[in-house]
Motif scaffolding. Structure first.
Motif, mmCIF file in Angstrom:
data_model
loop_
_atom_site.group_PDB
_atom_site.id
_atom_site.type_symbol
_atom_site.label_atom_id
_atom_site.label_comp_id
_atom_site.label_asym_id
_atom_site.label_seq_id
_atom_site.Cartn_x
_atom_site.Cartn_y
_atom_site.Cartn_z
ATOM 1 N N GLU A 76 0.834 -1.204 0.000
ATOM 2 C CA GLU A 76 0.000 0.000 0.000
ATOM 3 C C GLU A 76 0.866 1.249 0.000
ATOM 4 N N ASN A 77 1.801 1.361 0.952
ATOM 5 C CA ASN A 77 2.764 2.455 1.007
ATOM 6 C C ASN A 77 4.172 1.885 0.888
ATOM 7 N N ARG A 80 -0.877 -7.832 3.712
ATOM 8 C CA ARG A 80 -2.140 -7.104 3.552
ATOM 9 C C ARG A 80 -3.239 -7.730 4.421
ATOM 10 N N TYR A 123 -2.712 -7.036 8.216
ATOM 11 C CA TYR A 123 -3.038 -5.699 8.708
ATOM 12 C C TYR A 123 -4.363 -5.192 8.153
ATOM 13 N N MET A 143 -5.797 -4.941 5.312
ATOM 14 C CA MET A 143 -5.866 -4.113 4.113
ATOM 15 C C MET A 143 -6.682 -4.833 3.052
ATOM 16 N N ASP A 159 3.483 -6.093 -2.212
ATOM 17 C CA ASP A 159 2.919 -5.688 -3.509
ATOM 18 C C ASP A 159 3.981 -5.659 -4.596
ATOM 19 N N ASP A 186 -1.016 -1.524 12.304
ATOM 20 C CA ASP A 186 -0.613 -1.508 10.904
ATOM 21 C C ASP A 186 0.888 -1.769 10.843
#
Length: 511
Positions: free
Chosen positions: A366-367, A413, A416, A418, A444, A471
């Protein structure tokens, strides 16, 4: 195929003097090889790796039971415009004077016992490419002609690498090999694989200073087909070399892509950036896993240190970074840019000081995050070959059999909470060791490898380090600054051991 040579009838011998031959077909022509030098005939392999700087008649190489086999396209040896290999072709493995070479044929024939009276020898002018044909065999009253290939000439074709066959009786006992591998654990090495000119290569990890996205290239009077220009790298002027051009591959009209990277490598006392098509994986290997691939071309031949074969990765051409450029080329790039751009060079020297650095891998979930490279054993592509036994927690993607070792795959993911990744085609798995166990963190994408100095590292804010956030940041106790004045950017440093300690009770122990 015409044989442009004079036929000399073999001396009269006793018809009882016979020799065994194996026959092969190539188009309308039939060839024969002495059966004594045919190790075996194999189907066309799943993958043949192209060899850089090689002639057109060398199709490439493949690995067969621990040996690298160069493959000669006999049709192209005689006619340069002959078609390339097809999957329907067969490969005869020639084993002569302890040298292995694969000869490409359309199909196999039969085993023939040929009397001396039916064999003839041929003589050639020096340098004639047909000299690989040693003679002929006439069968069926002269209606059937076979061209006899000369094993000695085949293994001495110019620019075809010589790979020594492994002698069956010379190997060590199985227990000794196991002991050797056990003692070699401390000698395990890392390399970074990348793509260029249609093949996969690797630099040893210790040679790489950093891997960066392609920045703006500044023009230089030293620009050439090889040297694309220069970049500002940590206060220095660094020449950028097109790795594909280095291999004489066509770079005309090659578009820039998002996957392209510059691998910054230290060559003696100079730093050079190599532009490559993509950076793929971090690979662990032992020294004895580097199989020899000898001379391919007089140009830059010493840069090819060997071949590493890994399940799922295929054949990787391992490079000796010290032999890629000549001393004259290194001096020209280093001193040339220093003379041409003295202001930048003096500024670099003024700011230069000996500082401690750490190497990080940056990845995305995600980040963007970072992890110290020493915590990662290797990086592999995500695939569907993952088994999920019943009773596993939701964040466990499953179990992966990686080279006879079971890896527990953790979906970060899912862990956490997501949303699932819509497209997992670029997903990677970071393989982490913890004692005798190995785990895989599904991310990712893997973005870059970068070197960070101590001055760019600082402690994460206390509110993050308390672990109250559910997270990825709760596994971080350090941040790194990878930005610039124009574009500031900081990344949280992911601590694999922190997460594994928290999950120790929930994770099944890998067998």
């Amino acid at each position: 195929m015409d044989i442009e040579a004079a036929t000399v009838q073999a001396p009269a011998r006793n018809d009882a003097s016979t020799e065994l031959f194996g026959s092969f077909f190539l188009g309308d022509d039939e060839f024969a090889l002495p059966a004594s030098c045919i190790r075996e005939v194999v189907n066309f392999p799943d993958k043949i790796t192209a060899l850089p700087l090689s002639p057109t008649y060398l199709e490439g190489m493949f690995t067969l039971r621990g040996s690298v086999i160069p493959v000669v396209n006999l049709a192209r040896l005689f006619h340069a415009d002959a078609p390339p290999a097809a999957r329907s072709h067969k490969i005869a493995i020639l084993d002569f004077q302890q040298v292995l070479v694969g000869i490409l044929f359309a199909d196999t024939g039969e085993i023939l016992r040929v009397p001396a009276a039916q064999r003839s020898a041929l003589h050639y002018a020096a340098g004639d490419t047909h000299a690989v044909i040693a003679g002929t065999i006439l069968l069926d009253g002269g209606a059937r002609l076979l061209q006899v290939l000369d094993p000695q000439a085949l293994i001495r074709i110019e620019n075809v690498p010589h790979v020594l066959a492994r002698q069956a009786g010379a190997g060590k006992a199985v227990n000794q090999l196991i002991n050797d591998r056990y003692h070699a654990q401390s000698e395990r090495r890392q390399c970074v694989s990348f793509h260029a000119a249609g093949s996969t290569f690797a630099f040893e990890m210790g040679a790489i200073q950093e891997i960066i996205r392609v920045p703006e290239l500044h023009s230089s009077v030293l620009n050439s087909e090889l040297c694309l220009g220069r970049i500002h790298f940590r206060g220095s002027q660094v020449a950028v070399v097109d790795f594909s051009a280095l291999l004489h591959a066509s770079t005309a009209n090659r578009p820039a892509t998002a996957e392209q990277r510059i691998i910054v490598v230290r060559l003696e006392d100079a730093t050079v950036g190599f532009l490559v098509d993509s950076v793929d994986s971090i690979v662990h290997f032992f020294g004895d896993e580097v199989l020899p691939i000898p001379l391919l071309s007089k140009a830059r031949a010493a840069m090819f240190a060997g071949c590493i074969t890994k399940q799922g990765l295929g054949d990787i051409i391992f490079l000796d970074h010290r032999q890629i450029l000549s001393q004259a080329e290194i001096v020209e790039m280093r001193q040339g840019h220093a003379r041409l751009y003295p202001a930048q060079e003096e500024a670099a020297k003024a700011s230069g000081r000996k500082i401690q650095r750490q190497v990080y891998i940056t990845f995305t979930v995600e980040n963007s995050f970072a992890v110290e490279i020493k915590q990662v054993r290797e990086i592999i592509d995500f695939s569907g070959a993952i088994t999920k036994p019943p009773g596993m927690p939701p964040f466990m993607r499953g179990i992966l059999n990686l080279r006879q070792q079971m890896i527990s795959i953790i979906d970060l993911r899912q862990l956490y909470a997501m949303a699932p990744l819509a497209d997992e085609s670029a997903a990677k798995i970071l393989i982490i060791e913890r004692g005798e166990d190995r785990y895989g963190f599904l991310v990712d994408a893997v973005d870059n490898i970068m070197t960070i100095s101590d001055s760019q590292r600082f402690a994460a804010p206390q509110i993050i380090r308390t672990g109250t956030h559910d997270d990825l940041r709760s596994e971080m106790d350090e941040m790194i600054d990878i930005g610039s004045k124009e574009k500031p950017q900081t990344l949280s440093v992911f601590r694999c051991d922190h997460l594994l300690e928290k999950l120790a009770q929930a994770l099944p122990r890998a067998a």
